[in-house]
Design a protein around this motif. Structure first.
Motif, PDB file in Angstrom:
ATOM      1  N   ARG A  55      -2.563 -20.252  22.199  1.00 34.53           N
ATOM      2  CA  ARG A  55      -2.249 -21.268  21.191  1.00 34.53           C
ATOM      3  C   ARG A  55      -0.822 -21.741  21.348  1.00 34.53           C
ATOM      4  O   ARG A  55      -0.372 -22.618  20.633  1.00 34.53           O
ATOM      5  N   THR A  56      -0.098 -21.108  22.283  1.00 37.26           N
ATOM      6  CA  THR A  56       1.323 -21.429  22.368  1.00 37.26           C
ATOM      7  C   THR A  56       1.687 -21.891  23.773  1.00 37.26           C
ATOM      8  O   THR A  56       1.010 -22.745  24.309  1.00 37.26           O
ATOM      9  N   GLY A  57       2.750 -21.366  24.359  1.00 40.81           N
ATOM     10  CA  GLY A  57       3.240 -21.892  25.634  1.00 40.81           C
ATOM     11  C   GLY A  57       2.523 -21.331  26.848  1.00 40.81           C
ATOM     12  O   GLY A  57       1.919 -20.259  26.810  1.00 40.81           O
ATOM     13  N   LEU A  58       2.633 -22.084  27.943  1.00 42.61           N
ATOM     14  CA  LEU A  58       2.086 -21.643  29.232  1.00 42.61           C
ATOM     15  C   LEU A  58       2.771 -20.340  29.665  1.00 42.61           C
ATOM     16  O   LEU A  58       3.992 -20.225  29.590  1.00 42.61           O
ATOM     17  N   THR A  59       1.981 -19.372  30.082  1.00 43.69           N
ATOM     18  CA  THR A  59       2.525 -18.095  30.549  1.00 43.69           C
ATOM     19  C   THR A  59       1.865 -17.712  31.864  1.00 43.69           C
ATOM     20  O   THR A  59       0.645 -17.807  31.995  1.00 43.69           O
ATOM     21  N   LEU A  60       2.690 -17.320  32.842  1.00 45.02           N
ATOM     22  CA  LEU A  60       2.172 -16.863  34.129  1.00 45.02           C
ATOM     23  C   LEU A  60       2.536 -15.402  34.320  1.00 45.02           C
ATOM     24  O   LEU A  60       3.685 -15.013  34.100  1.00 45.02           O
ATOM     25  N   ALA A  61       1.573 -14.602  34.743  1.00 42.89           N
ATOM     26  CA  ALA A  61       1.822 -13.198  35.064  1.00 42.89           C
ATOM     27  C   ALA A  61       1.392 -12.988  36.511  1.00 42.89           C
ATOM     28  O   ALA A  61       0.229 -13.214  36.841  1.00 42.89           O
ATOM     29  N   ILE A  62       2.335 -12.603  37.350  1.00 40.06           N
ATOM     30  CA  ILE A  62       2.008 -12.412  38.759  1.00 40.06           C
ATOM     31  C   ILE A  62       2.314 -10.981  39.170  1.00 40.06           C
ATOM     32  O   ILE A  62       3.346 -10.434  38.795  1.00 40.06           O
ATOM     33  N   THR A  63       1.394 -10.375  39.900  1.00 38.96           N
ATOM     34  CA  THR A  63       1.645  -9.067  40.501  1.00 38.96           C
ATOM     35  C   THR A  63       1.399  -9.204  41.998  1.00 38.96           C
ATOM     36  O   THR A  63       0.360  -9.716  42.412  1.00 38.96           O
ATOM     37  N   VAL A  64       2.372  -8.777  42.790  1.00 38.23           N
ATOM     38  CA  VAL A  64       2.261  -8.877  44.246  1.00 38.23           C
ATOM     39  C   VAL A  64       2.315  -7.490  44.868  1.00 38.23           C
ATOM     40  O   VAL A  64       3.108  -6.644  44.451  1.00 38.23           O
ATOM     41  N   PRO A  84      -2.180 -23.377  27.412  1.00 39.25           N
ATOM     42  CA  PRO A  84      -2.353 -24.079  26.132  1.00 39.25           C
ATOM     43  C   PRO A  84      -3.500 -25.092  26.259  1.00 39.25           C
ATOM     44  O   PRO A  84      -3.705 -25.661  27.331  1.00 39.25           O
ATOM     45  N   SER A  85      -4.217 -25.319  25.166  1.00 36.80           N
ATOM     46  CA  SER A  85      -5.398 -26.188  25.249  1.00 36.80           C
ATOM     47  C   SER A  85      -5.031 -27.638  25.536  1.00 36.80           C
ATOM     48  O   SER A  85      -5.872 -28.411  25.975  1.00 36.80           O
ATOM     49  N   ARG A  86      -3.762 -28.019  25.327  1.00 40.59           N
ATOM     50  CA  ARG A  86      -3.345 -29.385  25.644  1.00 40.59           C
ATOM     51  C   ARG A  86      -3.405 -29.670  27.144  1.00 40.59           C
ATOM     52  O   ARG A  86      -3.331 -30.818  27.576  1.00 40.59           O
TER      53      ARG A  86
END
Lengths: 342, 342
Positions: free
Chosen positions: B136-145, B101-103
């Motif tokens: 524009r909304t919430g922080l999202t993390l996508a991890i691939t290991v 998010p830009s904040r």
């Protein structure tokens, strides 16, 4: 609308089971696909593995008011496969993370997956895992793709040498004009909900925007011609930005001849209608997903008449910087605008 | 606050350059890390590759009002490495997609990456790629290991046989009680902004929630003991749900002895204070990230006194279903509640 199945009626495991039924595995290296803590893969002996990842966020990378879910699923795979192609590699497996707003129906998610499935079929890549979760906000897709290239033949951005030919596949600027058409039709629709979109004259540019293809065909053709690019990158942010990246990584300058930059007729026509300079669209428009690559000058005879590859210039010494050379022979330092993520 | 750097001041490429400087590559199989269209990897000969992916969404999987960003980065890696461990494999490389998010300030993203970096160090895994974008909304993390296991020794959920010992590492229920503590302190804080969180008595359970560890140590120890589990899964959704998954995949039933389920003293104490049944917390709480696995009965002597592995029951014929056996010897069919994604 009442015939659609709400997501919570099926649950995460139910949804996964339902989507999983349609998946076909094609790669001999896929030992175990979806359904365990992780997929099991057996990379081909003598090949290196390449790996790339992308996040696509609603409202930033796509607008569901004009991007059909099936196209979105297809495009999400295509843009990642394009990164694999840009390494001179062929895709093998992918995993898909999906954060879905609760307003979505099961049928909508199935549409999205149908696009993913079609792209997997087109690019001969196996969907081997994923994670599906809810989100309180916009739809988000996270894709990671693996690919393979013979050991030592994965092509980086950094291998270009002065005098190397600078080549691009296909044509440029179309995807950006497709976006202009779609944005305009959206405004018309918002002003008059009865309006039908007028897309007939813009089929080519709209398709370039909504359903780009990764240029695996170019990877195959170069192999058939016995050519390995010295450097390569895919054109996702506009030609100018990608030439700058490639030259920075290779430690070279470049001369790009404006007259040689390939722009298709439908793109020229759309640009004229929107009062846009087609050259600017090609240089800074983005999302064309063509391949930009360099070849030693000795490759000239093999590619000079290739219908789908254009020589747009050549690399130079670093001190010469990156220049755009006009028809009149005037050199102008290139400036990258491209896509701003923030 | 005014000393913090807004994201747009640095731009995507600037941010990536800044984060990249702190990355160390440790794996001999990492040929090329961040900075090209894709990473280049050379899997070890004779090993199979395992691959897993996860999406973590703000407001669904984590609450930034009590989850520090550094812990979040660490946990995001740990929970994926846990899936690799559950295949009896060791992690090698990972890629990270981040929608911000830009904040957020640059410094906040650096905190998150610091957690990722620490986890990469702890688990000996290389960060080789990523994608950072705004949202524009919430922080999202996508991890691939990715991980590796000797060919044929990656352990699936499906290999369990009747009479196999059912084992679990560590202890259960702590992460759920940690969440209860954090949720309570958040309510106190919302009611009185001057309040300081009282977490001292709950260090263990809070740490189980905020900073879980993947049990790679158990994978190493089993290898040292010469033991390969017949089936394995990680406990992310609560023991009940995972036993059901394992039995469904293996085509078996199971008997789980309630008295044997390991619950740590701080978990028991917190449960008493919150008026919660510790057994229910262990069975349905989730997020403990321990390993649940089966071993042939012949392994009994080797593990019966292991300080960190508990035999909680055994597999049975499918027809016997999955039963919880109480101290009094009464068998109750197990019901999975676990985590609902929708």
């Amino acid at each position: 609308m009442s015939d659609l199945t709400p997501l919570h009626a099926l649950g995460e495991f139910g949804l996964i089971r339902r989507l999983q039924q349609k998946i076909t595995l094609r790669q001999p290296g896929t030992v175990l696909g979806i359904g365990d803590d992780a997929a099991i893969l057996a990379p081909t002996a003598g090949q290196e593995v390449v790996m790339t990842t992308d996040l696509l966020v609603e409202g930033v990378h796509f607008d569901l008011s004009f991007c059909p879910l099936k196209h979105l699923g297809y495009k999400a795979v295509a843009v990642n496969v394009s990164d694999i192609a840009a390494m001179n590699a062929l895709p093998t497996q992918l995993v898909l993370g999906l954060a879905v707003p609760s307003r979505f129906s099961v049928e909508a998610i199935e549409e999205l997956y149908e696009g993913v499935r079609l792209a997997c079929e087109a690019y001969n890549v196996d969907l081997v895992g994923g994670d599906t979760t809810s989100t309180r906000t916009g739809l988000t897709l996270a894709i990671t793709v693996l690919g393979e290239a013979p050991a030592g033949q994965a092509v980086r951005r950094s291998g270009g040498k002065p005098t190397d030919l600078l080549c691009v596949s296909g044509d440029l600027g179309g995807a950006y004009l497709g976006l202009q058409v779609l944005e305009r039709e959206k405004q018309v629709f918002l002003a008059d909900l009865e309006a039908q979109p007028e897309l007939d004259n813009y089929e080519y540019v709209v398709q370039r925007q909504l359903r780009p293809e990764a240029r695996l065909d170019v990877v195959h053709e170069l192999r058939e011609l016995g050519l390995t690019p010295t450097s390569m990158i895919d054109v996702s942010d506009g030609l100018a930005s990608e030439v700058m990246h490639l030259c920075a990584a290779s430690g070279t300058g470049a001369r790009v001849f404006t007259d040689n930059i390939p722009v298709a007729n439908p793109t020229l026509e759309a640009a004229a209608e929107f009062n846009l300079d087609p050259l600017t669209c090609a240089l800074n428009g983005g999302e064309d997903y063509e391949l930009l690559f360099t070849l030693p000058v000795t490759a000239y005879e093999k590619i000079k008449n290739h219908p789908d590859i254009t020589i747009i210039g050549h690399l130079t010494d670093k001190d010469d910087a990156v220049n755009l050379v006009t028809k009149a022979g005037q050199a102008v330092p290139l400036q990258a605008q491209g896509w701003k993520a923030f």
